[in-house]
Design a protein around this motif. Sequence first.
Motif, PDB file in Angstrom:
ATOM      1  N   LYS A   1       0.814  -1.218   0.000  1.00 41.70           N
ATOM      2  CA  LYS A   1       0.000   0.000   0.000  1.00 41.70           C
ATOM      3  C   LYS A   1       0.847   1.268   0.000  1.00 41.70           C
ATOM      4  N   SER A   2       2.165   1.122   0.096  1.00 38.73           N
ATOM      5  CA  SER A   2       3.052   2.288   0.129  1.00 38.73           C
ATOM      6  C   SER A   2       3.272   2.820  -1.283  1.00 38.73           C
ATOM      7  N   LYS A   3       4.164   3.787  -1.399  1.00 36.28           N
ATOM      8  CA  LYS A   3       4.461   4.376  -2.702  1.00 36.28           C
ATOM      9  C   LYS A   3       5.552   3.603  -3.448  1.00 36.28           C
ATOM     10  N   ALA A   4       6.076   2.554  -2.846  1.00 35.41           N
ATOM     11  CA  ALA A   4       7.128   1.769  -3.493  1.00 35.41           C
ATOM     12  C   ALA A   4       6.585   1.037  -4.717  1.00 35.41           C
ATOM     13  N   LYS A   5       7.410   0.936  -5.732  1.00 31.07           N
ATOM     14  CA  LYS A   5       7.034   0.203  -6.947  1.00 31.07           C
ATOM     15  C   LYS A   5       7.667  -1.177  -6.993  1.00 31.07           C
ATOM     16  N   HIS A   6       8.794  -1.354  -6.280  1.00 33.12           N
ATOM     17  CA  HIS A   6       9.514  -2.616  -6.228  1.00 33.12           C
ATOM     18  C   HIS A   6       9.493  -3.100  -4.785  1.00 33.12           C
ATOM     19  N   ILE A   7       8.917  -4.273  -4.540  1.00 32.54           N
ATOM     20  CA  ILE A   7       8.741  -4.779  -3.174  1.00 32.54           C
ATOM     21  C   ILE A   7       9.359  -6.172  -3.070  1.00 32.54           C
ATOM     22  N   LEU A   8      10.360  -6.309  -2.203  1.00 26.52           N
ATOM     23  CA  LEU A   8      11.052  -7.575  -2.004  1.00 26.52           C
ATOM     24  C   LEU A   8      10.764  -8.125  -0.614  1.00 26.52           C
ATOM     25  N   LEU A   9      10.338  -9.379  -0.553  1.00 21.92           N
ATOM     26  CA  LEU A   9      10.260 -10.107   0.705  1.00 21.92           C
ATOM     27  C   LEU A   9      11.364 -11.150   0.694  1.00 21.92           C
ATOM     28  N   TYR A  10      12.233 -11.102   1.698  1.00 17.48           N
ATOM     29  CA  TYR A  10      13.318 -12.074   1.771  1.00 17.48           C
ATOM     30  C   TYR A  10      13.369 -12.661   3.175  1.00 17.48           C
ATOM     31  N   GLY A  11      13.961 -13.838   3.274  1.00 15.08           N
ATOM     32  CA  GLY A  11      14.057 -14.468   4.583  1.00 15.08           C
ATOM     33  C   GLY A  11      14.185 -15.965   4.471  1.00 15.08           C
ATOM     34  N   GLY A  12      14.009 -16.634   5.603  1.00 13.98           N
ATOM     35  CA  GLY A  12      14.226 -18.063   5.697  1.00 13.98           C
ATOM     36  C   GLY A  12      13.165 -18.897   5.000  1.00 13.98           C
TER      37      GLY A  12
ATOM     38  N   HIS B   1      -1.448 -10.290 -15.018  1.00 13.84           N
ATOM     39  CA  HIS B   1      -0.393 -10.409 -14.020  1.00 13.84           C
ATOM     40  C   HIS B   1       0.505 -11.593 -14.374  1.00 13.84           C
ATOM     41  N   LEU B   2       1.791 -11.487 -14.017  1.00 18.10           N
ATOM     42  CA  LEU B   2       2.773 -12.512 -14.361  1.00 18.10           C
ATOM     43  C   LEU B   2       3.503 -12.989 -13.114  1.00 18.10           C
ATOM     44  N   ILE B   3       3.607 -14.318 -12.977  1.00 22.69           N
ATOM     45  CA  ILE B   3       4.456 -14.943 -11.958  1.00 22.69           C
ATOM     46  C   ILE B   3       5.551 -15.703 -12.696  1.00 22.69           C
ATOM     47  N   CYS B   4       6.810 -15.373 -12.438  1.00 21.41           N
ATOM     48  CA  CYS B   4       7.876 -16.039 -13.180  1.00 21.41           C
ATOM     49  C   CYS B   4       9.019 -16.456 -12.266  1.00 21.41           C
ATOM     50  N   ARG B   5       9.684 -17.540 -12.667  1.00 21.13           N
ATOM     51  CA  ARG B   5      10.886 -18.039 -12.022  1.00 21.13           C
ATOM     52  C   ARG B   5      11.935 -18.269 -13.092  1.00 21.13           C
ATOM     53  N   LEU B   6      13.057 -18.845 -12.697  1.00 23.05           N
ATOM     54  CA  LEU B   6      14.080 -19.175 -13.693  1.00 23.05           C
ATOM     55  C   LEU B   6      13.542 -20.204 -14.669  1.00 23.05           C
TER      56      LEU B   6
ATOM     57  N   THR C   1       1.108  -6.482 -12.910  1.00 27.42           N
ATOM     58  CA  THR C   1       1.968  -6.982 -11.837  1.00 27.42           C
ATOM     59  C   THR C   1       2.943  -7.991 -12.429  1.00 27.42           C
ATOM     60  N   ILE C   2       4.221  -7.865 -12.076  1.00 26.81           N
ATOM     61  CA  ILE C   2       5.199  -8.898 -12.406  1.00 26.81           C
ATOM     62  C   ILE C   2       5.818  -9.352 -11.090  1.00 26.81           C
ATOM     63  N   TYR C   3       5.674 -10.628 -10.789  1.00 25.99           N
ATOM     64  CA  TYR C   3       6.150 -11.220  -9.542  1.00 25.99           C
ATOM     65  C   TYR C   3       7.290 -12.169  -9.858  1.00 25.99           C
TER      66      TYR C   3
ATOM     67  N   ASN D   1       0.632  -0.172 -11.057  1.00 34.36           N
ATOM     68  CA  ASN D   1       1.453  -1.310 -11.456  1.00 34.36           C
ATOM     69  C   ASN D   1       2.593  -1.543 -10.468  1.00 34.36           C
ATOM     70  N   LEU D   2       2.903  -2.844 -10.200  1.00 36.25           N
ATOM     71  CA  LEU D   2       3.891  -3.211  -9.192  1.00 36.25           C
ATOM     72  C   LEU D   2       4.806  -4.337  -9.656  1.00 36.25           C
ATOM     73  N   PHE D   3       6.065  -4.274  -9.193  1.00 35.74           N
ATOM     74  CA  PHE D   3       6.982  -5.399  -9.259  1.00 35.74           C
ATOM     75  C   PHE D   3       7.052  -6.023  -7.871  1.00 35.74           C
ATOM     76  N   LEU D   4       6.882  -7.331  -7.789  1.00 36.31           N
ATOM     77  CA  LEU D   4       6.994  -8.061  -6.530  1.00 36.31           C
ATOM     78  C   LEU D   4       8.134  -9.071  -6.652  1.00 36.31           C
ATOM     79  N   TYR D   5       8.853  -9.288  -5.556  1.00 36.83           N
ATOM     80  CA  TYR D   5       9.993 -10.201  -5.555  1.00 36.83           C
ATOM     81  C   TYR D   5       9.999 -10.976  -4.243  1.00 36.83           C
ATOM     82  N   ASP D   6      10.518 -12.216  -4.288  1.00 37.72           N
ATOM     83  CA  ASP D   6      10.844 -12.905  -3.038  1.00 37.72           C
ATOM     84  C   ASP D   6      12.079 -13.770  -3.243  1.00 37.72           C
ATOM     85  N   CYS D   7      12.735 -14.112  -2.138  1.00 40.72           N
ATOM     86  CA  CYS D   7      13.906 -14.988  -2.234  1.00 40.72           C
ATOM     87  C   CYS D   7      14.352 -15.432  -0.850  1.00 40.72           C
ATOM     88  N   ASN D   8      15.044 -16.584  -0.825  1.00 42.82           N
ATOM     89  CA  ASN D   8      15.932 -16.897   0.282  1.00 42.82           C
ATOM     90  C   ASN D   8      17.223 -16.152  -0.030  1.00 42.82           C
ATOM     91  N   PRO D   9      17.782 -15.389   0.914  1.00 42.62           N
ATOM     92  CA  PRO D   9      18.918 -14.524   0.586  1.00 42.62           C
ATOM     93  C   PRO D   9      20.100 -15.285  -0.003  1.00 42.62           C
TER      94      PRO D   9
END
Length: 402
Positions: free
Chosen positions: A19-30, A55-60, A125-127, A155-163
Amino acid sequence: MRIKFLPTSAQRKALSLVKSKAKHILLYGGSRSGKTTLLVMVLIYRAIQYAGSRHLICRLRLKDARSSVLHETLLPWLDKTIGPDRYHFIKHENYIALYNGSEIWIGGLGDREQVDRILGHEYNTIYFNEVSQLSYHAVTTAYSRLAMKTPGCRNLFLYDCNPGSPLHWTYKIFVRKIDFKTEDPLNKPGLYTSLLINPKDNLDHLDSGYIDDVLDNLPEKQKDRFLKGLWVKGEGCIYERFEESMIIPPEELPEMDYYTAGQDFGLNITNVKIGYSGERVYIVKDHGGHNITTRSFNDQLKDQGWFLEDLPVYCDPAGGERIQEITGGQKANNAVEPGIDYINSLIERNLFYVCSSCTGVLSEIWDYARDEEDRIIKINDHYMDAMRYGIFSRIQNGIVFS
């Protein structure tokens, strides 16, 4: 349609980022911290809220996106939230058509046919799921497709990862807030935000023994990454003894006696330029591209003044006719284990250095690792391959300085 999803306190913090003004949002962790579930739910909500959106969900790899995101998370949550009769999965096209005209596409950025297909559309959305497995060039190539106009939808970019390692591009951009290539402060740091979410933030959705019996018993480096969500060298790191002290600024590069280069082909195409001063080996430049032709890539190198007179460019021997499209191209010595051993011997003798501007090499070197069966993990290794071709093929050709 009300979505029956009860987020944890950490997930509620993550939702505030959406809900913030950020366009790129990363969730990282265990591991198993709820990152993927949360971002899938955000994407479902946006698809429902904005009729006709895409909307798009993509991986390698597509197969991993289908198994771990589509079948384990997306389809079950669609069944729970809107019901199985209100969407249709178009299997041969890998997208879901919702009752209101919205679409959710699934794709892989590591396959040329897939890239051409999914990047033939525009999205709201691109995740990027498990973004630590994706190269900077692959992700930024997809950026231009976040261009669909849907009334009311931001429009938003979403990201996640194990660091991954602290040299990875996601750490530099989202945590350090610096440009990946130049390391200058980001022009608009407010557009990038991130949140650490760990398994302990998701206890209500985990087996009672998952943390104590599984994660707590991992080797220390894996525990740091998968339990604590820390950015560390990968377990089984091949160039374990490479240290930050071996990274030097461009102005400290010495005069070189000789240069070589290594070239890797594929959807992610890379070239690494190596300089030799006495016994010391310096990675002086690197360049990469995603989903471009070999000829176009070679033209980019020419425009940078890459090719010195008689510069040998040792190319992946599997490149076939593409080798002829590289200036100075010739087949490399692709003896993997001897090549790795040789580079490790340089590192151990303090004869190996990397220029700080070589962001491609640096983003891979600490994540270049082996799995539990001692096999090299073939993810994000394109610069590593090119580096090995350029260095070890020099030995094959008997180029030695006194």
